[in-house]
Design an enzyme around this catalytic site. Structure first.
Site, PDB file in Angstrom:
ATOM      1  N   LYS A   1      45.921  11.338 103.636  1.00 30.15           N
ATOM      2  CA  LYS A   1      46.351  12.048 102.427  1.00 30.15           C
ATOM      3  C   LYS A   1      46.894  13.400 102.897  1.00 30.15           C
ATOM      4  O   LYS A   1      46.487  14.472 102.405  1.00 30.15           O
ATOM      5  CB  LYS A   1      45.137  12.190 101.476  1.00 30.15           C
TER       6      LYS A   1
ATOM      7  N   TYR B   1      31.360  12.714 106.119  1.00 35.57           N
ATOM      8  CA  TYR B   1      30.060  12.108 106.421  1.00 35.57           C
ATOM      9  C   TYR B   1      29.244  12.895 107.437  1.00 35.57           C
ATOM     10  O   TYR B   1      28.183  12.447 107.848  1.00 35.57           O
ATOM     11  CB  TYR B   1      30.261  10.680 106.936  1.00 35.57           C
TER      12      TYR B   1
ATOM     13  N   ASP C   1      35.525   3.726 104.490  1.00 32.27           N
ATOM     14  CA  ASP C   1      34.382   3.165 103.785  1.00 32.27           C
ATOM     15  C   ASP C   1      34.854   2.484 102.496  1.00 32.27           C
ATOM     16  O   ASP C   1      34.515   1.326 102.205  1.00 32.27           O
ATOM     17  CB  ASP C   1      33.409   4.309 103.456  1.00 32.27           C
TER      18      ASP C   1
ATOM     19  N   ASP D   1      46.276   6.493  98.496  1.00 27.24           N
ATOM     20  CA  ASP D   1      46.381   5.953  97.130  1.00 27.24           C
ATOM     21  C   ASP D   1      47.462   4.880  97.061  1.00 27.24           C
ATOM     22  O   ASP D   1      47.287   3.843  96.414  1.00 27.24           O
ATOM     23  CB  ASP D   1      46.633   7.052  96.101  1.00 27.24           C
TER      24      ASP D   1
END
Ligand code: NAD
Length: 360
Positions: free
Chosen positions: A191, A124, A248, A224
């Site tokens: 991740k 972002y 988000d 995930d």
């Protein structure tokens, strides 16, 4: 004591839901003085910019703001007014509690998750390069010459940035929040198996910070895998701390778990400034129809009252919301099992019912 608060009505449904919230908060008897400030589409028309300086000055002075959702006008020069506001005030925490209220049609009951999202970096930051620009071509050349596998000629780039210092302060916030709110566990979401340098740094920094909080359980989970767990057994989660992009996405997922955006409050918090706002946007298609659910902004107001030390008033508003939702009569369409239920009421009727409930 009177609390002076910057009030940003926002765009679309923003003015209706913030007005409804002001009515409910004032009905608690807490002395609140509102300083109106316009940002977004309205401000663009009035001041030629969607984020006038006086809005930031007012928030800096009062330290607390209640904000409706803002639309970023096309061609305003801002990628997002909301992101610009968070950046200008260094509001590095995005706090989004997602809690089940009995009676709400939702896929799960007994969810009580607090999402702590890092608000200032990650993808972002807006560091992006387009192909066929000098920078884009330089970057492609640099990557190819550095020995990485071939970057295709027709690629654009968005750069992911994670720093140790920003990670440390967001994880520290998550643990301090857990301690102050009697929470048992903080889960760092990442991740790092793929993104070894960015998410790897997020994870190792989180693990380091966790050592200073032996009273709070710490675990980590790959993003995930977290999504699967949230859909199947969200009850196992408590406080989640995430980099910006995962935060988000996961906060909307969590809002869905508790019955939708109409009940999902939020706050953007810095070292000494806090801006309270719902997770939802300005839903322009419902603007001015007295239709949408004001409870997400009201619950953001509850967070604000707690932040101001007005715990008893905050509990009273939350109790009234819990009761009105459980009764299922004076609620908006999104709180009904059938969204076309003709007995759904409008924003102002929900507000009247809540004020009445607080008097009983
Ligand atoms: P949205 O959240 O505004 O609306 C999506 C849908 O969610 C709506 O059509 C409606 O069905 C439902 N919804 C949202 N709020 C609701 C409420 N209070 N009660 C009942 N139903 C509700 O998302 P969008 O359509 O993607 O975004 C619209 C605008 O809002 C965009 O310009 C976007 O940039 C902006 N936005 C602003 C913020 C913010 O100010 N923080 C956050 C998200 C989106």
């Amino acid at each position: 004591m009177t609390h002076t608060i910057t009030l940003i009505p926002g765009d679309g449904i923003g003015p209706e839901v913030t007005h409804a919230t002001v009515r409910v908060l004032e009905a608690t008897g807490v002395k609140l003085q509102w300083e109106l400030a316009y940002a977004g589409e309205g401000a663009q028309d009035m001041h030629g910019t969607p984020l006038p300086t006086y809005v930031l000055d007012s928030i800096r002075k009062n330290k607390v703001a209640l904000k409706g959702p803002i639309t970023t006008p096309v061609g305003s020069g801002f990628r997002s007014v909301n992101v610009a506001l968070r950046k200008a005030l260094d509001l590095y925490v995005c706090l989004r509690p997602c809690k089940s209220y009995p009676g709400v049609p939702s896929p799960h009951q007994d969810v009580d998750i607090v999402v702590v999202r890092e608000n200032t970096e990650d993808l972002y930051m807006g560091i992006e390069y387009e192909r066929e620009t000098v920078e884009g071509e330089m970057l492609a050349r640099f990557i190819n010459e550095s020995g990485a596998d071939g970057v295709r000629d027709d690629s654009n780039f968005s750069i992911k940035v994670i720093s140790e210092s920003a990670t440390r302060r967001i994880v520290k916030y998550a643990f301090d929040y857990a301690r102050a709110n009697n929470r048992k566990k903080v889960t760092a979401v990442h991740k790092a198996n793929i993104l070894k340098y960015t998410d790897g740094l997020f994870l190792s920094t989180a693990a380091k910070v966790a050592r200073d909080y032996p009273d709070i359980e710490f675990e980590s989970v790959i993003v995930d895998s977290l999504c699967m767990q949230l859909v199947r057994t969200p009850q196992r989660h408590d406080v989640l701390v995430l980099p910006n992009l995962y935060g988000d996405i996961v906060s909307e997922l969590c809002a869905g778990l508790i019955g939708g955006l109409g009940l999902a409050p939020g706050a953007n918090i810095g070292d000494d400034i806090a801006v309270f706002e719902p997770t939802h946007g300005s839903a322009p298609k419902y603007a001015g129809q007295n239709k949408v659910n004001p409870m997400a902004v009201m619950l953001s107001g509850v967070l604000m009252l707690r932040h101001l030390g007005e715990k008893e008033a905050a509990d009273r508003v939350e109790r009234a919301i819990t009761q009105v939702v459980a009764e299922g009569k004076s609620v908006t369409y999104d709180m009904k099992p059938d969204r076309n239920d003709p007995t759904a009421v409008g924003t102002s009727q929900v507000t009247d019912a809540l004020i009445q409930k607080m008097k009983e």
